[in-house]
Write a protein that holds these residues in place. Structure first.
Motif, PDB file in Angstrom:
ATOM      1  N   GLY A  72       5.266 -14.100   8.463  1.00  0.00           N
ATOM      2  CA  GLY A  72       5.743 -15.468   8.406  1.00  0.00           C
ATOM      3  C   GLY A  72       7.177 -15.616   8.875  1.00  0.00           C
ATOM      4  N   SER A  73       7.663 -16.849   8.821  1.00  0.00           N
ATOM      5  CA  SER A  73       8.946 -17.200   9.423  1.00  0.00           C
ATOM      6  C   SER A  73      10.104 -17.241   8.435  1.00  0.00           C
ATOM      7  CB  SER A  73       8.830 -18.572  10.095  1.00  0.00           C
ATOM      8  OG  SER A  73       8.489 -19.575   9.139  1.00  0.00           O
ATOM      9  N   GLU A  74       9.870 -16.917   7.170  1.00  0.00           N
ATOM     10  CA  GLU A  74      10.909 -17.065   6.158  1.00  0.00           C
ATOM     11  C   GLU A  74      11.646 -15.764   5.849  1.00  0.00           C
ATOM     12  OE1 GLU A  74       9.045 -18.761   2.763  1.00  0.00           O
ATOM     13  OE2 GLU A  74       8.516 -20.632   3.768  1.00  0.00           O
ATOM     14  N   VAL A  75      11.431 -14.737   6.661  1.00  0.00           N
ATOM     15  CA  VAL A  75      12.060 -13.447   6.405  1.00  0.00           C
ATOM     16  C   VAL A  75      12.767 -12.958   7.663  1.00  0.00           C
ATOM     17  CG1 VAL A  75      10.323 -12.852   4.678  1.00  0.00           C
ATOM     18  CG2 VAL A  75       9.994 -12.129   7.054  1.00  0.00           C
ATOM     19  N   GLY A  76      13.520 -11.890   7.502  1.00  0.00           N
ATOM     20  CA  GLY A  76      14.225 -11.288   8.623  1.00  0.00           C
ATOM     21  C   GLY A  76      13.759  -9.864   8.842  1.00  0.00           C
ATOM     22  N   THR A  77      14.714  -8.953   8.954  1.00  0.00           N
ATOM     23  CA  THR A  77      14.409  -7.545   9.173  1.00  0.00           C
ATOM     24  C   THR A  77      15.010  -6.725   8.042  1.00  0.00           C
ATOM     25  OG1 THR A  77      14.647  -5.698  10.757  1.00  0.00           O
ATOM     26  CG2 THR A  77      16.470  -7.271  10.642  1.00  0.00           C
ATOM     27  N   PRO A  78      14.370  -5.656   7.600  1.00  0.00           N
ATOM     28  CA  PRO A  78      13.245  -4.962   8.214  1.00  0.00           C
ATOM     29  C   PRO A  78      11.895  -5.539   7.796  1.00  0.00           C
ATOM     30  CG  PRO A  78      13.918  -3.781   6.272  1.00  0.00           C
ATOM     31  CD  PRO A  78      14.893  -4.918   6.419  1.00  0.00           C
ATOM     32  N   VAL A  79      10.914  -5.346   8.666  1.00  0.00           N
ATOM     33  CA  VAL A  79       9.517  -5.624   8.352  1.00  0.00           C
ATOM     34  C   VAL A  79       8.741  -4.330   8.554  1.00  0.00           C
ATOM     35  CG1 VAL A  79       7.444  -6.743   9.273  1.00  0.00           C
ATOM     36  CG2 VAL A  79       9.462  -8.105   8.736  1.00  0.00           C
ATOM     37  N   ILE A  80       7.863  -4.033   7.629  1.00  0.00           N
ATOM     38  CA  ILE A  80       7.067  -2.809   7.676  1.00  0.00           C
ATOM     39  C   ILE A  80       5.589  -3.166   7.658  1.00  0.00           C
ATOM     40  CG2 ILE A  80       6.473  -0.666   6.451  1.00  0.00           C
ATOM     41  CD1 ILE A  80       9.351  -0.631   5.384  1.00  0.00           C
ATOM     42  N   HIS A  81       4.822  -2.492   8.505  1.00  0.00           N
ATOM     43  CA  HIS A  81       3.359  -2.599   8.511  1.00  0.00           C
ATOM     44  C   HIS A  81       2.780  -1.227   8.173  1.00  0.00           C
ATOM     45  CE1 HIS A  81       3.196  -6.087  11.725  1.00  0.00           C
ATOM     46  NE2 HIS A  81       4.029  -6.363  10.721  1.00  0.00           N
ATOM     47  N   VAL A  82       1.821  -1.196   7.274  1.00  0.00           N
ATOM     48  CA  VAL A  82       1.082   0.029   6.983  1.00  0.00           C
ATOM     49  C   VAL A  82      -0.394  -0.325   6.846  1.00  0.00           C
ATOM     50  CG1 VAL A  82       2.992   1.253   5.874  1.00  0.00           C
ATOM     51  CG2 VAL A  82       1.512  -0.199   4.500  1.00  0.00           C
ATOM     52  N   PRO A  83      -1.293   0.621   7.136  1.00  0.00           N
ATOM     53  CA  PRO A  83      -2.718   0.356   6.935  1.00  0.00           C
ATOM     54  C   PRO A  83      -3.064   0.453   5.454  1.00  0.00           C
ATOM     55  CG  PRO A  83      -2.392   2.569   7.786  1.00  0.00           C
ATOM     56  CD  PRO A  83      -1.048   1.917   7.785  1.00  0.00           C
ATOM     57  N   GLY A  84      -3.845  -0.502   4.986  1.00  0.00           N
ATOM     58  CA  GLY A  84      -4.317  -0.469   3.611  1.00  0.00           C
ATOM     59  C   GLY A  84      -5.470   0.494   3.429  1.00  0.00           C
ATOM     60  N   PRO A  85      -5.902   0.742   2.199  1.00  0.00           N
ATOM     61  CA  PRO A  85      -6.967   1.715   1.934  1.00  0.00           C
ATOM     62  C   PRO A  85      -8.301   1.340   2.558  1.00  0.00           C
ATOM     63  CG  PRO A  85      -6.410   0.471  -0.057  1.00  0.00           C
ATOM     64  CD  PRO A  85      -5.364   0.164   0.948  1.00  0.00           C
ATOM     65  N   ASP A  86      -8.520   0.059   2.788  1.00  0.00           N
ATOM     66  CA  ASP A  86      -9.779  -0.374   3.396  1.00  0.00           C
ATOM     67  C   ASP A  86      -9.612  -0.741   4.861  1.00  0.00           C
ATOM     68  OD1 ASP A  86     -11.210  -0.117   0.955  1.00  0.00           O
ATOM     69  OD2 ASP A  86     -10.408  -2.057   0.295  1.00  0.00           O
ATOM     70  N   GLY A  87      -8.486  -0.323   5.454  1.00  0.00           N
ATOM     71  CA  GLY A  87      -8.247  -0.595   6.863  1.00  0.00           C
ATOM     72  C   GLY A  87      -7.536  -1.901   7.147  1.00  0.00           C
ATOM     73  N   GLU A  88      -7.295  -2.702   6.099  1.00  0.00           N
ATOM     74  CA  GLU A  88      -6.601  -3.961   6.301  1.00  0.00           C
ATOM     75  C   GLU A  88      -5.113  -3.699   6.516  1.00  0.00           C
ATOM     76  OE1 GLU A  88      -6.061  -3.274   1.859  1.00  0.00           O
ATOM     77  OE2 GLU A  88      -7.472  -2.741   3.469  1.00  0.00           O
ATOM     78  N   LEU A  89      -4.436  -4.650   7.161  1.00  0.00           N
ATOM     79  CA  LEU A  89      -3.007  -4.523   7.399  1.00  0.00           C
ATOM     80  C   LEU A  89      -2.227  -4.969   6.171  1.00  0.00           C
ATOM     81  CD1 LEU A  89      -0.588  -4.075   9.355  1.00  0.00           C
ATOM     82  CD2 LEU A  89      -0.778  -6.507   9.938  1.00  0.00           C
ATOM     83  N   ILE A  90      -1.294  -4.122   5.724  1.00  0.00           N
ATOM     84  CA  ILE A  90      -0.335  -4.508   4.704  1.00  0.00           C
ATOM     85  C   ILE A  90       1.000  -4.690   5.411  1.00  0.00           C
ATOM     86  CG2 ILE A  90       0.856  -3.824   2.594  1.00  0.00           C
ATOM     87  CD1 ILE A  90      -1.553  -2.116   1.878  1.00  0.00           C
ATOM     88  N   ALA A  91       1.514  -5.900   5.430  1.00  0.00           N
ATOM     89  CA  ALA A  91       2.763  -6.204   6.124  1.00  0.00           C
ATOM     90  C   ALA A  91       3.712  -6.887   5.155  1.00  0.00           C
ATOM     91  CB  ALA A  91       2.498  -7.109   7.330  1.00  0.00           C
ATOM     92  N   PHE A  92       4.986  -6.477   5.179  1.00  0.00           N
ATOM     93  CA  PHE A  92       5.931  -7.047   4.225  1.00  0.00           C
ATOM     94  C   PHE A  92       7.353  -6.928   4.762  1.00  0.00           C
ATOM     95  CE2 PHE A  92       4.950  -2.660   3.138  1.00  0.00           C
ATOM     96  CZ  PHE A  92       6.199  -2.065   2.986  1.00  0.00           C
ATOM     97  N   PHE A  93       8.223  -7.784   4.268  1.00  0.00           N
ATOM     98  CA  PHE A  93       9.655  -7.730   4.525  1.00  0.00           C
ATOM     99  C   PHE A  93      10.314  -6.848   3.477  1.00  0.00           C
ATOM    100  CE2 PHE A  93      13.678  -9.731   3.008  1.00  0.00           C
ATOM    101  CZ  PHE A  93      14.499  -9.295   4.031  1.00  0.00           C
TER     102      PHE A  93
END
Length: 213
Positions: free
Chosen positions: A149-170
């Protein structure tokens, strides 16, 4: 059947950073610590605070940084295009050390020094003025930022979840960077929170400046 424990598969943590952000720099130092104590490999990508803040009102003290910030991220994008992601990691580390630890600013001398530190051709400095690189820069920026989303800056991290879904967070935003086992414990906690469906925010007021040591 062998009873020998099998090594854990390595998790790739994709992290989006702007070299000029001190908080992203500290988080990146934490991720390098995590690599030592967890089966995690950090893979660096470029976002741009100048892109993020286009069209927004920013305090006067940040406006020059918005202008000067284009050069380093363009050089990073060119380095990745021409020499691969490993070169980007080396260059980001070199730039961050010069910008944050040595207080060298965002100019040409810093970038030339960082290119030399990373073992990359000095000719890459020309990319700092090449606006055509803003196309792949924006692509890299949005690949990292759009999922959070547009309400955050950096850093942003993406990791694969246990079921293959994307976990993305600031984040996490912290100082100083935890070391050793403390870095690993924080990684475990961050994944537990970020991987919880419906979890959005955990925050408190910052009461100290970035600590780079």
């Amino acid at each position: 059947m062998s009873d020998t424990p099998q090594p854990e598969a390595t998790t790739t943590a994709d992290v989006w950073v702007d070299p000029r952000c001190p908080w992203a720099w500290i988080t990146s130092r934490w991720l390098l610590e995590v690599e030592q104590v967890r089966p995690v490999a950090a893979r660096f990508h470029i976002m741009s605070l100048s892109v993020l803040n286009e069209g927004r009102e920013v305090p006067e003290k940040y406006r020059q940084g918005m202008i000067d910030g284009w050069g380093p991220v363009r050089v990073c994008i060119a380095a990745e295009q021409q020499h691969g992601n490993d070169a980007l990691r080396l260059l980001y580390n070199a730039m961050g050390t010069r910008i944050h630890n040595h207080k060298e600013g965002l100019g040409r001398d810093m970038m030339l020094g960082a290119l030399a530190d990373a073992g990359l051709p000095a000719e890459l400095i020309d990319a700092a003025e090449q606006t055509e690189l803003d196309v792949p820069l924006r692509e890299s920026h949005h690949a990292g930022m759009d999922p959070v989303g547009s309400e955050v800056g950096t850093p942003v991290i993406h990791v694969p979840g246990p079921d293959g879904e994307l976990i993305a967070f600031f984040g996490p935003v912290l100082t100083p960077a935890p070391r050793g086992d403390a870095a690993g414990r924080l990684w475990d906690g961050v994944l537990a929170l970020a991987g919880t469906d419906g979890f959005f925010e955990l925050k408190r007021t910052r009461d100290r400046d970035p600590i780079f040591d």
